[in-house]
Design a protein around this motif. Sequence first.
Motif, PDB file in Angstrom:
ATOM      1  N   CYS A  93      55.357-110.610 -35.191  1.00 55.54           N
ATOM      2  CA  CYS A  93      56.344-109.886 -35.996  1.00 55.54           C
ATOM      3  C   CYS A  93      57.542-109.449 -35.161  1.00 55.54           C
ATOM      4  O   CYS A  93      58.495-108.909 -35.688  1.00 55.54           O
ATOM      5  N   GLY A  94      57.496-109.693 -33.835  1.00 58.16           N
ATOM      6  CA  GLY A  94      58.618-109.322 -32.985  1.00 58.16           C
ATOM      7  C   GLY A  94      58.352-108.133 -32.080  1.00 58.16           C
ATOM      8  O   GLY A  94      59.122-107.850 -31.177  1.00 58.16           O
ATOM      9  N   TRP A  95      57.241-107.426 -32.291  1.00 53.49           N
ATOM     10  CA  TRP A  95      56.901-106.281 -31.459  1.00 53.49           C
ATOM     11  C   TRP A  95      56.523-106.756 -30.068  1.00 53.49           C
ATOM     12  O   TRP A  95      55.924-107.814 -29.891  1.00 53.49           O
ATOM     13  N   ARG A  96      56.857-105.947 -29.071  1.00 56.25           N
ATOM     14  CA  ARG A  96      56.476-106.249 -27.695  1.00 56.25           C
ATOM     15  C   ARG A  96      56.128-104.947 -27.002  1.00 56.25           C
ATOM     16  O   ARG A  96      56.881-103.979 -27.057  1.00 56.25           O
ATOM     17  N   GLY A  97      54.965-104.917 -26.352  1.00 57.87           N
ATOM     18  CA  GLY A  97      54.519-103.724 -25.646  1.00 57.87           C
ATOM     19  C   GLY A  97      55.161-103.615 -24.273  1.00 57.87           C
ATOM     20  O   GLY A  97      55.834-104.543 -23.805  1.00 57.87           O
ATOM     21  N   PRO A  98      54.947-102.495 -23.610  1.00 60.26           N
ATOM     22  CA  PRO A  98      55.521-102.305 -22.278  1.00 60.26           C
ATOM     23  C   PRO A  98      54.846-103.218 -21.255  1.00 60.26           C
ATOM     24  O   PRO A  98      53.693-103.605 -21.423  1.00 60.26           O
ATOM     25  N   ALA A  99      55.563-103.538 -20.187  1.00 65.15           N
ATOM     26  CA  ALA A  99      54.999-104.351 -19.107  1.00 65.15           C
ATOM     27  C   ALA A  99      53.978-103.513 -18.346  1.00 65.15           C
ATOM     28  O   ALA A  99      54.208-102.347 -18.055  1.00 65.15           O
ATOM     29  N   ARG A 100      52.850-104.114 -18.078  1.00 56.62           N
ATOM     30  CA  ARG A 100      51.760-103.419 -17.377  1.00 56.62           C
ATOM     31  C   ARG A 100      51.308-104.265 -16.198  1.00 56.62           C
ATOM     32  O   ARG A 100      51.318-105.484 -16.254  1.00 56.62           O
ATOM     33  N   ARG A 101      50.877-103.609 -15.148  1.00 60.97           N
ATOM     34  CA  ARG A 101      50.292-104.345 -14.024  1.00 60.97           C
ATOM     35  C   ARG A 101      48.842-104.702 -14.323  1.00 60.97           C
ATOM     36  O   ARG A 101      48.319-105.663 -13.780  1.00 60.97           O
ATOM     37  N   ALA A 102      48.189-103.938 -15.171  1.00 58.14           N
ATOM     38  CA  ALA A 102      46.792-104.191 -15.527  1.00 58.14           C
ATOM     39  C   ALA A 102      46.732-104.964 -16.844  1.00 58.14           C
ATOM     40  O   ALA A 102      47.220-104.502 -17.872  1.00 58.14           O
ATOM     41  N   ARG A 103      46.131-106.148 -16.789  1.00 56.20           N
ATOM     42  CA  ARG A 103      46.005-106.965 -18.010  1.00 56.20           C
ATOM     43  C   ARG A 103      45.200-106.243 -19.083  1.00 56.20           C
ATOM     44  O   ARG A 103      45.469-106.381 -20.261  1.00 56.20           O
TER      45      ARG A 103
END
Length: 83
Positions: free
Chosen positions: A62-72
């Motif tokens: 839908c276009g949403w994107r979460g924050p970048a994380r170092r932990a998968r």
Amino acid sequence: MREPAPEGPPPERPPPAPSGAGREGDGGICTPAGSHDAALPPRPHPTRVREKGPFAFAECGCGWRGPARRARDRARTDAAGHP
């Protein structure tokens, strides 16, 4: 040679759709874009975790994107909690 452009006001365009239309308050359910057919059942959001360099992030169709994380694992948690 090209025809001269018609004079007068340009043709009217339909107003743009509001940002996020059809995505707020839907309980985490996506419907096909532009579809208002009640016969089609809603679908769950197609989320996935992607990596870019040392970072992982969740994203949705839908276009949403979460924050970048170092932990998968944190990125997977973000994807699971996407509304």
